[in-house]
Design an enzyme around this catalytic site. Structure first.
Site, PDB file in Angstrom:
ATOM      1  N   CYS A 277       0.790  -1.116  -0.027  1.00  0.00           N
ATOM      2  CA  CYS A 277       0.119  -0.068  -0.115  1.00  0.00           C
ATOM      3  C   CYS A 277       0.763   1.420   0.003  1.00  0.00           C
ATOM      4  CB  CYS A 277      -1.123   0.040   1.068  1.00  0.00           C
ATOM      5  SG  CYS A 277      -0.337  -0.170   2.861  1.00  0.00           S
ATOM      6  N   HIS A 336      -3.081   1.269   6.573  1.00  0.00           N
ATOM      7  CA  HIS A 336      -3.183   1.666   5.073  1.00  0.00           C
ATOM      8  C   HIS A 336      -2.981   2.797   4.663  1.00  0.00           C
ATOM      9  CE1 HIS A 336      -4.622   0.504   1.329  1.00  0.00           C
ATOM     10  NE2 HIS A 336      -5.612   1.190   1.428  1.00  0.00           N
ATOM     11  N   ASP A 359      -7.008   5.838  -4.072  1.00  0.00           N
ATOM     12  CA  ASP A 359      -6.517   4.616  -3.482  1.00  0.00           C
ATOM     13  C   ASP A 359      -5.770   3.656  -4.564  1.00  0.00           C
ATOM     14  OD1 ASP A 359      -5.502   2.535  -2.017  1.00  0.00           O
ATOM     15  OD2 ASP A 359      -7.198   2.054  -0.675  1.00  0.00           O
TER      16      ASP A 359
END
Length: 719
Positions: A277, A336, A359
């Site tokens: 991530c 995250h 994202d």
């Protein structure tokens, strides 16, 4: 009069690029921003430009199929009469054999590489065409009419111009800044960013329309988001959460985006192995800042991944307190990382522009491809989950509830519902500083407040009613897909009674006795407190297990059973120790260990669950700058590192980088380091850019992958 002929063109790259804040990229080629004028000088061979006799017509084209109707081709005149084109040109100065003109792209123009031509229409009716050269057009956060306009110069300096930063990792109780070299102005990065747009599925399918839509930051951000991962295309990065990285780089080893983007470009756009991530978000930040869209990297601690859209994360435990996998694939990751990009949202109701979540980590599909956003941060806070794009998914990452279940004898018993465990300490680097900014209040109202519950219920009602039009749900949702990312929630789950009128009479809590350093034993105690006026006999099952990045656990490597008798109102401690030899071979790259305790009282069916996640830490690398840093002057840098373990480590490699300081990443093979060995090396470099810079370093070995360090350096102009 003779026909007007162009002998030479000066695109004034150096002067224009400084005025357009692109000189950090280059001063040798023209890079300008839309909505802002730039100058060029035309030198004529035989005579000067005569406005009454000559008409100069400019033509700009972008993409493989330039089209007037689509806006990827524009034709506009220097003459006084009104031009239908949104591009404009005007005369600045007119000399005997040269003319300086200003050109300005509309603030909605498509970004990308343009070809600039002119046609000279003389009084005799003859038309002569000239190709003046290429230029690159970027978004303009300095232009009030641009959709990415940001009205704060310190914020523009941080979110567009700053080429280094920190990405926050660890856990909410141990937040660790990871230094990162974004390097958006390094050599070839702008070319790589434009290549990335041309490699997208949208461009491959319909290049004319794709290029026309590149004026929209909403569109461009979605394209880039999909291209950072490689799930649908030849994107930049392959994700890997398996702990097996033998055919690539462990994601924890990266210290910057430049090496990743250059490797992707040099290998014919083959995805780079591997990312997780924070790597996806960091590379996206580099690309977006390079294109001119203000961008920052965000970390959400205890981040939810709700696969079925009910805003509940279900977690399952056995009778030893060990967390189990679950068929729904719901998880809470330790942290995250995503991006926020700044842009107007005229496609949404007023008030929902500004910071938007994007994202790039491939989790769920959006319109058939793996990307997420832009989702308005304000819409997330307000529970407006029916607003584009992918707002329900982002809402669940910061505001889902967590339900804990005990699995015993094939039956599930509800232990606890926690409304505040998901979405903590949402963090980003401060503006023009090295501190951490907590921006949790941008995403949700205070946990436990009436407003927070009202927004949660509003969002849940909208989801259940099916009124939202997000493309993330339905047939495109793939809950069976492995959930990438990691978990590090250091929260304690105490069992409330199943009946509200009852009171919890015994509490359990873990407490670390020493900082959990890698290579050392982990010493902690279990605190048991009897809050009742009766004796309590407790049996407590204790266990420890490592966690993988996707939140799923490995098998327990340490177990214990404690029998504790408590007098009324008495507190007792039960000492525990996990030795390095017990945990070393079971540790995942994230260095996470979950310790759990499940207590039960002899005379009651009540269960008490508590867990704590420990993040083991390394000593950081020390970097010293020896002497003053001056542009184009040799500079010595000392890097001090050590083996923190009480065993020999092999295959040690030190990498050092820093935009404006090193032309490319430095790699030093160190070989073997003895137990606890401390060593240093001297690196020589010649800084080539002035201003505030940062050095990033990482050391890996066969036993560890990510011992990091950094040092900020101010580089002066040459005297």
């Amino acid at each position: 009069a003779a026909r007007l002929e162009v002998a030479l063109t000066d695109l004034q790259s150096s002067r224009n690029n400084v005025r357009h804040h692109t000189e950090e990229i280059t001063v040798d080629h023209l890079l300008v921003r839309r909505g802002q004028a730039f100058n060029l000088t035309l030198y004529f061979r035989n005579r000067g430009f005569q406005p009454g006799l000559d008409n100069i017509i400019f033509v700009v084209e972008t993409g493989p199929l330039p089209d007037l109707a689509l806006g990827t081709r524009a034709v506009f005149s220097l003459a006084r009469h009104h031009s239908p084109s949104p591009w404009i040109a005007w005369l600045e100065t007119n000399g005997a054999t040269s003319t300086e003109v200003s050109l300005c792209a509309p603030p909605t123009a498509a970004v990308g590489r343009y070809l600039l031509k002119i046609h000279i229409d003389s009084f005799q009716g003859s038309v002569t065409a000239y190709q003046l050269g290429e230029f690159i057009l970027l978004f303009n956060p300095w232009c009030p009419e641009d959709a990415v306009y940001l009205d704060s110069e310190p914020q523009r300096q941080e979110y567009v111009m700053n080429d280094y930063g920190f990405i926050y990792q660890g856990s909410k109780n141990w937040i660790r800044p990871c230094p990162w070299n974004y390097g958006q102005f390094e050599e070839k990065i702008i070319d790589i960013c434009l290549k990335l747009l041309d490699k997208s599925l949208h461009f491959q399918t319909d290049p004319a329309t794709d290029c026309a839509l590149r004026g929209s930051p909403i569109y461009v951000s979605r394209v880039v988001c999909a291209m950072i991962n490689s799930n649908d295309d030849n994107g930049v990065l392959n994700g890997n959460w398996s702990e097996n990285y033998t055919d690539g780089a462990n994601p924890a080893e990266w210290t910057g985006s430049v090496a990743i983007l250059k490797q992707w470009y040099a290998t014919g756009c083959q995805p780079v192995r591997y990312g997780q991530c924070w790597v996806f978000a960091a590379v996206m930040c580099t690309v977006m800042r390079c294109l001119g869209i203000p961008t920052r990297v965000i970390t959400n601690f205890d981040s939810g991944h709700d696969t079925d859209g009910n805003l509940i994360i279900d977690e399952y435990y056995d009778n030893t307190g060990r967390i189990l996998g679950n068929k729904k694939k719901d998880t809470i990751w330790n942290f995250h990382v995503w991006n926020e990009c700044w842009m107007a949202r005229k496609d949404l109701p007023p008030g929902y522009g500004g910071w938007q979540v994007l994202d790039a980590t491939p989790q769920e599909m959006s319109n058939g491809i793996y990307c997420c956003g832009p989702a308005s941060v304000r819409a997330i806070k307000d529970g407006e989950v029916d607003l584009n794009y992918d707002t329900p998914f982002v809402f669940s990452m910061v505001n889902a509830d967590c339900m804990s279940w005990l699995v015993q004898g094939g039956k599930e018993q509800k232990l606890h519902q926690d409304t505040s465990s998901v979405g903590n300490f949402i963090s980003t680097k401060s503006i023009q500083g090295d501190e951490r900014d907590d921006i949790t209040e941008n995403y949700k109202y205070e946990e436990g407040s009436l407003q927070e519950r009202q927004v949660f219920l509003k969002a849940l009602q909208k989801l259940k009613a099916g009124r939202f039009h997000s493309s993330r749900r339905g047939a495109e949702l793939q809950p069976s897909r492995p959930t990438p990312l990691s978990r590090d929630s250091s929260r304690s789950l105490h069992t409330p009674s199943l009946r509200p009128s009852d009171v919890v009479q015994v509490s359990l809590k873990f407490k670390l006795l020493d900082p959990p350093n890698m290579g050392q034993d982990i010493c902690f105690v279990l605190l048991a407190l009897n809050m009742s006026s009766q004796f309590k006999d407790l049996k407590v099952n204790l266990s420890a297990q490592s966690l993988l990045h996707n939140g799923s656990p490995l098998s327990p490597f340490w177990q214990d059973i404690a029998f504790i008798t408590l007098s009324p109102k008495e507190a007792k401690t039960y000492p525990c120790k996990i030795s390095y030899s017990q945990y070393s071979q079971y540790l995942s790259t994230d260095k996470l260990i979950r310790i759990s305790a499940l207590g039960e009282e002899k005379s009651s069916p009540e269960k008490i669950l508590v867990n704590k996640i420990i993040t083991l830490s390394y000593p950081s690398i020390t970097i010293n700058v020896l002497g003053a840093a001056v542009v184009n002057q040799p500079l010595s840098i000392q890097v001090i590192f050590s083996n923190p373990l009480s065993e020999q480590v092999e295959d040690c490699v030190l990498t050092v980088e820093g935009s404006g300081l090193f032309k490319k990443q430095q790699k030093v093979l160190l070989g073997v380091l003895k137990p606890q060995q401390r060593a240093s090396i001297i690196l020589e470099t010649v800084p080539f850019k002035s201003g505030q810079r940062q050095i990033q370093a990482n050391m890996r070995s066969n036993k560890f992958k990510d011992i990091k360090g950094y040092r900020n350096v101010y580089v002066d102009f040459a005297l």
